[in-house]
Write a protein that holds these residues in place. Structure first.
Motif, mmCIF file in Angstrom:
data_model
loop_
_atom_site.group_PDB
_atom_site.id
_atom_site.type_symbol
_atom_site.label_atom_id
_atom_site.label_comp_id
_atom_site.label_asym_id
_atom_site.label_seq_id
_atom_site.Cartn_x
_atom_site.Cartn_y
_atom_site.Cartn_z
ATOM 1 N N TYR A 106 0.910 -1.106 0.232
ATOM 2 C CA TYR A 106 0.131 0.408 -0.096
ATOM 3 C C TYR A 106 0.873 1.571 0.098
ATOM 4 N N ARG A 107 1.287 0.991 1.004
ATOM 5 C CA ARG A 107 2.476 2.494 1.131
ATOM 6 C C ARG A 107 3.234 3.008 -0.457
ATOM 7 N N ALA A 108 4.099 1.487 -1.277
ATOM 8 C CA ALA A 108 4.920 1.777 -2.334
ATOM 9 C C ALA A 108 4.041 1.871 -3.470
ATOM 10 N N ALA A 109 3.028 1.696 -3.596
ATOM 11 C CA ALA A 109 2.298 1.731 -4.234
ATOM 12 C C ALA A 109 1.382 3.423 -4.237
ATOM 13 N N ARG A 110 1.437 3.635 -3.201
ATOM 14 C CA ARG A 110 1.396 5.502 -2.676
ATOM 15 C C ARG A 110 2.313 6.161 -3.679
ATOM 16 N N ILE A 111 3.102 6.031 -2.944
ATOM 17 C CA ILE A 111 4.505 6.656 -3.423
ATOM 18 C C ILE A 111 4.892 6.355 -4.682
ATOM 19 N N ASP B 196 2.544 9.051 -6.485
ATOM 20 C CA ASP B 196 2.607 9.995 -6.676
ATOM 21 C C ASP B 196 3.974 9.929 -7.738
ATOM 22 N N ARG B 197 4.716 9.200 -7.162
ATOM 23 C CA ARG B 197 5.992 10.302 -8.375
ATOM 24 C C ARG B 197 5.649 9.501 -10.186
ATOM 25 N N GLN B 198 4.853 9.473 -9.984
ATOM 26 C CA GLN B 198 3.961 8.960 -11.610
ATOM 27 C C GLN B 198 3.323 10.517 -12.085
ATOM 28 N N ALA B 199 2.357 10.942 -10.583
ATOM 29 C CA ALA B 199 1.812 12.160 -11.014
ATOM 30 C C ALA B 199 3.085 13.132 -11.080
ATOM 31 N N GLY B 200 4.121 13.155 -10.242
ATOM 32 C CA GLY B 200 4.706 14.124 -10.338
ATOM 33 C C GLY B 200 5.508 14.342 -11.625
#
Ligand SMILES: Nc1ncnc2c1ncn2[C@@H]1O[C@H](COP(=O)(O)OP(=O)(O)OP(=O)(O)O)[C@@H](O)[C@H]1O
Ligand SMILES: [Mg+2]
Lengths: 239, 416
Positions: B335-340, B343-347
């Protein structure tokens, strides 16, 4: 001596249509040259070419001996332009309009100078602090003429300058233009008003079908003969 | 240049249409900043009130306890992420991620993920804060101020006279546009600066945020400039620019968000909660060794004290709470990795949308981005680990209960 204005075999194409086709003329310092022609003859286009807004498709136009395409800013700086149906800002007063445009030209003037110019075009003092929106067509034209005066440029390009003016104002305007030319300013004015052109100009050129088809000069201090020019104008129009 | 800017400033002062948009910009900015300040104040007051209750509630709960296990069971501990001094300008993920919890020694992950999120529904566009204003609304106002600069003069048949009088188009349109862009930027930024002064935002952050907004406005100015080179009527230009704005400010972020979320499925918090609760509940029926073995694997130092004799022992109870966390750990880290990853892809996707870029930059400055919220959850985990480290020796080494020892319970450090 180089002429302030010179068209050399000027040809012009607008949107694929030939507008001017090998037009040549010069206007000497202190001379008033009137370019006469019917609607769509290419009069306004000629002025726009001198101002660098239209590029010649053949030949060239020179301002003070320099090609306009080479240095547009220099040409514009030497010219005060009175556009056809000049429209200044309706939401500003005459003073505000003049202040704005003179600032834009880099030549701000004081209130006394503005009043002097507005006096010369006989714009009522009462109107000067009113917004142009409330002006009549002629009053707006007078304000635009005052602007051209205030520029104090060596060259004046006037597009239908008397349109909207009443007969008295037209006479006054003609006197004004003559006085300016007498003071050394060079005037190129375009119009379809044969009578007006003959009244004021030292020389009249007749433009038709993109070509300069006639030229009339006043001989020894006389006016150009309106009848002759009108006959030529009408004949060419009919042809 | 200064003279022409002064000239165009005087001109702008008489242009009612432009003044309307500029005044609107100022009011919107005042509104966004004051809403933001009101919101962070309310959050701070909530936290302050909770801090006060927290100590009293715990003291109250501990008063009647007679063993370590009961103390750990009944004592709640407040954890929270206070809003930063720039959060007023960008509430960011604080609106969708929890920023306060009351945790106790029980299995932690469930407590993190069941926390009351004040999951406000802000719809497609999000909260009306300064970041939203700067990222999405400001470009629209800029378009309205600039789109018909030339076209309106053409329509009024004034264009040629203006340019002929000015000599070059450059000395005419550049100052005229620059004055408008500057006025817009200032009217948007002044409320922000006042807000920053009130909130005590650091100079570096204020300056960076201002720079980001100005940079975005310059980019939009360039877009407007390029589009209005097209020889078209003012209404066509406006339509094209609004279309571009919709694409870059609304559609692109929404599409990339949907794409990124589809590409990175995130197990939701509920699944974690459920898995952990099942593990914990099942433990009651399992042989005690089934709990103690994985527990001791994590805490070899307690191996000698992990023998469970009676039917119910607190240390067994807390061991299966921890095993609940251990079981949920893979799902949690997924869950944590997917959120990160999201976020990275959103960046990266934000590089295609100046709007998202500005919003993300503001959230970064305000510590309200996804990483900050994950950082807070990690802080809660570290704190909870300290609680375990505090209680385990007391329970497993079977120290006699002493209420005074509990005065040394670790404190939550909001910045730790
Ligand atoms: N903006 C434009 N784009 C394309 N062609 C134009 C444009 N303006 C004028 N023309 C064409 O150029 C030709 C000359 O027009 P111009 O305006 O120079 O005539 P004019 O002599 O000033 O006429 P008028 O007495 O009506 O003012 C016309 O055939 C006209 O259709
Ligand atoms: Mg014309």
């Amino acid at each position: 001596m180089t002429s302030p204005l010179e068209a050399k075999s000027l040809s012009l194409v607008r949107e694929g249509n030939a507008v001017l086709d090998g037009v040549s003329f010069t206007v000497a310092r202190g001379e008033i040259f009137a370019l006469l022609g019917g609607n769509g003859a290419g009069k306004s286009s000629t002025l726009l070419t001198f101002l660098g807004f239209l590029k010649p498709s053949g030949g060239e136009v020179l301002v003070n001996g320099q090609s306009v395409t080479g240095d547009v800013a220099a040409a514009r700086g030497a010219i005060a332009y009175l556009p056809e149906a000049a429209s200044l800002y309706g939401h500003m007063t005459a003073y505000e309009n003049l202040d704005y445009f003179l600032d834009l030209a880099g030549k701000p003037a004081g209130r006394a100078d503005l009043d002097a110019a507005l006096d010369r075009v006989a714009l009522p003092a009462e109107a000067r602090t009113r917004r142009l929106r409330s002006y009549s067509k002629g009053m707006r034209q007078k304000t635009a003429i005052a602007l051209a005066l205030l520029r104090e440029t060596p060259i004046l390009l006037l597009d239908e300058p008397t349109s909207g003016l009443d007969p008295v104002a037209i006479d006054e305007f003609h006197d004004l233009v003559k006085a300016l030319a007498g003071g050394g300013q060079t005037v190129l004015m375009v119009t379809h008003d044969v009578y007006g052109a003959c009244q004021v100009a030292d020389r009249v050129g007749l433009l038709r079908g993109g070509k300069l088809v006639g030229s009339f000069s006043a001989a020894n201090g006389e006016r150009i003969d309106t009848e002759t020019v009108h006959a030529a104008f009408a004949e060419r129009q009919a042809a | 240049m200064f003279a022409s800017l002064a000239r165009e400033a005087r001109f702008l002062a008489k242009d009612r249409g432009a003044l309307f948009w500029l005044i609107l910009a100022f009011f919107l900015s005042c509104a966004a900043v004051s809403f933001g300040i009101a919101e962070v104040r309310e959050q701070r007051e909530t936290i302050a009130a909770l801090i006060e209750e927290d100590a009293a509630d715990r003291a109250n709960a501990l008063e009647t306890q007679e063993d370590w296990g009961g103390a750990a069971y009944y004592a709640f501990h407040l954890t929270y992420a206070p809003p930063s001094d720039f959060a007023f300008a960008a509430m960011g993920q604080r609106d969708s991620s929890p920023w306060k919890h009351r945790v106790r020694m029980l299995a932690l992950e469930g407590q993190i993920h069941e926390a009351d999120t004040r999951n406000a529904d802000f719809g497609l566009v999000g909260r009306f804060d300064f970041a939203f204003l700067a990222a999405s609304v400001a470009p629209l106002l800029l378009i309205l101020l600039l789109y018909d600069l030339r076209a309106s003069e053409r329509t009024a048949r004034r264009h040629d006279l203006l340019v002929a009088t000015a000599g070059s188009p450059f000395s005419m349109w550049l100052p005229r546009a620059l004055v408008r862009v500057t006025a817009l930027a200032l009217l948007l930024l002044i409320p922000l600066w006042i807000g920053a002064a009130v909130e005590g935002t650091s100079m570096v952050i204020s300056v960076t945020a201002s720079g980001i907004m100005i940079g975005a406005l310059l980019l939009w100015w360039l877009i407007v400039e390029l589009v209005s080179r097209i020889d078209a009527s003012a209404s066509v230009l406006l339509t094209s620019l609004i279309g571009l704005w919709l694409a870059l400010a609304i559609v692109m972020p929404a599409v990339s968000k949907a794409g990124i979320e589809a590409a990175n499925p995130v197990p939701d918090g509920g699944e974690i909660l459920l898995l952990q609760r099942e593990t914990v509940n099942d433990a009651w029926d399992l042989p005690k060794a089934a709990t103690m073995k994985p527990f001791v694997a994590e805490h070899p130092e307690l191996a000698d004290h992990a023998e469970i004799e009676e039917g119910f022992e607190w240390k067994w109870y807390y061991a299966f709470q921890q095993v609940g966390d251990q079981t949920a750990a893979p799902l949690v880290s997924e869950y944590r990795a997917a959120r990160i990853a999201r976020d990275r892809q959103a960046g990266l996707a934000a590089l295609l949308s100046p709007t998202s870029l500005v919003e993300r930059a503001f959230e970064r400055l305000a510590d309200t981005d996804a990483l900050s919220m994950i950082g807070y959850e990690d802080r809660v985990r570290r704190y909870h680990a300290k609680l375990r480290a505090f209680y385990y020796p007391l329970m497993f080494l079977e120290q006699p209960y002493d209420a005074d020892v509990l005065k040394k319970l670790p404190d939550y450090d909001a910045n730790g």
